[in-house]
Write a protein that holds these residues in place. Structure first.
Motif, PDB file in Angstrom:
ATOM      1  N   MET A  15      21.380 -18.843  -5.056  1.00 29.90           N
ATOM      2  CA  MET A  15      21.159 -17.453  -4.678  1.00 29.90           C
ATOM      3  C   MET A  15      19.793 -17.340  -4.004  1.00 29.90           C
ATOM      4  SD  MET A  15      24.038 -16.534  -5.656  1.00 29.90           S
ATOM      5  CE  MET A  15      23.922 -14.905  -5.011  1.00 29.90           C
ATOM      6  N   ASP A  18      16.263 -11.946  -4.047  1.00 30.03           N
ATOM      7  CA  ASP A  18      16.553 -11.068  -5.178  1.00 30.03           C
ATOM      8  C   ASP A  18      18.054 -10.874  -5.400  1.00 30.03           C
ATOM      9  OD1 ASP A  18      17.067  -9.477  -2.919  1.00 30.03           O
ATOM     10  OD2 ASP A  18      16.567  -7.654  -3.992  1.00 30.03           O
ATOM     11  N   ARG A  19      18.862 -11.809  -4.933  1.00 29.62           N
ATOM     12  CA  ARG A  19      20.314 -11.679  -5.084  1.00 29.62           C
ATOM     13  C   ARG A  19      20.788 -12.283  -6.402  1.00 29.62           C
ATOM     14  NH1 ARG A  19      19.063  -8.967  -1.315  1.00 29.62           N
ATOM     15  NH2 ARG A  19      20.010  -8.933   0.717  1.00 29.62           N
ATOM     16  N   GLY A  98      27.666  -4.311  -3.359  1.00 29.39           N
ATOM     17  CA  GLY A  98      27.892  -5.748  -3.407  1.00 29.39           C
ATOM     18  C   GLY A  98      28.787  -6.265  -2.299  1.00 29.39           C
ATOM     19  N   ILE A 110      28.284 -10.705  -4.886  1.00 29.40           N
ATOM     20  CA  ILE A 110      26.886 -10.978  -4.571  1.00 29.40           C
ATOM     21  C   ILE A 110      26.219  -9.614  -4.440  1.00 29.40           C
ATOM     22  CG2 ILE A 110      25.265 -11.948  -2.913  1.00 29.40           C
ATOM     23  CD1 ILE A 110      27.491 -13.915  -2.115  1.00 29.40           C
ATOM     24  N   PRO A 112      22.374  -7.238  -4.589  1.00 28.94           N
ATOM     25  CA  PRO A 112      20.913  -7.205  -4.665  1.00 28.94           C
ATOM     26  C   PRO A 112      20.468  -6.713  -6.043  1.00 28.94           C
ATOM     27  CG  PRO A 112      21.706  -5.444  -3.260  1.00 28.94           C
ATOM     28  CD  PRO A 112      22.893  -6.252  -3.648  1.00 28.94           C
ATOM     29  N   HIS A 113      19.348  -7.203  -6.497  1.00 30.44           N
ATOM     30  CA  HIS A 113      18.839  -6.849  -7.822  1.00 30.44           C
ATOM     31  C   HIS A 113      18.655  -5.338  -7.973  1.00 30.44           C
ATOM     32  CE1 HIS A 113      15.658  -6.588 -10.986  1.00 30.44           C
ATOM     33  NE2 HIS A 113      16.432  -7.503 -11.546  1.00 30.44           N
TER      34      HIS A 113
END
Length: 127
Positions: A15, A18-19, A98, A110, A112-113
């Motif tokens: 990853m 921040d993924r 996502g 997948i 992002p945070h």
């Protein structure tokens, strides 16, 4: 539409930044009164939940170099602010943020945070 990945090992997935990689939890397909819900109802939910499978290194920050000697080569090692989530956490996330992939006939997201609203961490599961 999701991207189908023909790789053989999930451990090879890395990853970026921040993924995070999430395996969606199977949502309930029945209401409390016993009515069956079509898949489109589940897909249109604003929030969903799933288990975190992989985590990126975090948010990149610029490296601070102090000039010690002019002839030394600069060290450009990447530094990161780590993410708050860990592998195995149950995440509640915004579904529309996502990107869906399919790996070994299973769905993964997948994300992002910043799209994760809350996590549930069970320390007993990690022991």
């Amino acid at each position: 539409m999701s991207l189908v990945i023909e790789e053989k090992d999930l451990e090879k997935f890395i990853m970026i930044g921040d993924r995070v990689l999430i395996k969606p939890k199977h949502p309930k397909n029945k209401t409390k009164s016993g009515l069956y819900l079509p898949p489109t109802v589940q897909e249109n939910e604003k929030t969903q939940s799933g288990y975190i499978v992989k985590v990126g290194p975090g948010y990149p920050i610029p490296s601070i170099t102090d000039e010690s000697e002019p002839w030394e080569r600069p060290k450009n090692e990447a530094k990161y602010i780590p993410l708050q989530v860990n592998v195995g956490d149950l995440a509640i996330y915004l579904a529309k943020s996502g990107f869906e992939i399919e790996f070994k006939k299973e769905k993964y997201i997948i994300l992002p945070h910043a799209s994760i609203l809350m996590i549930i961490r069970d320390e007993e599961l990690l022991k």
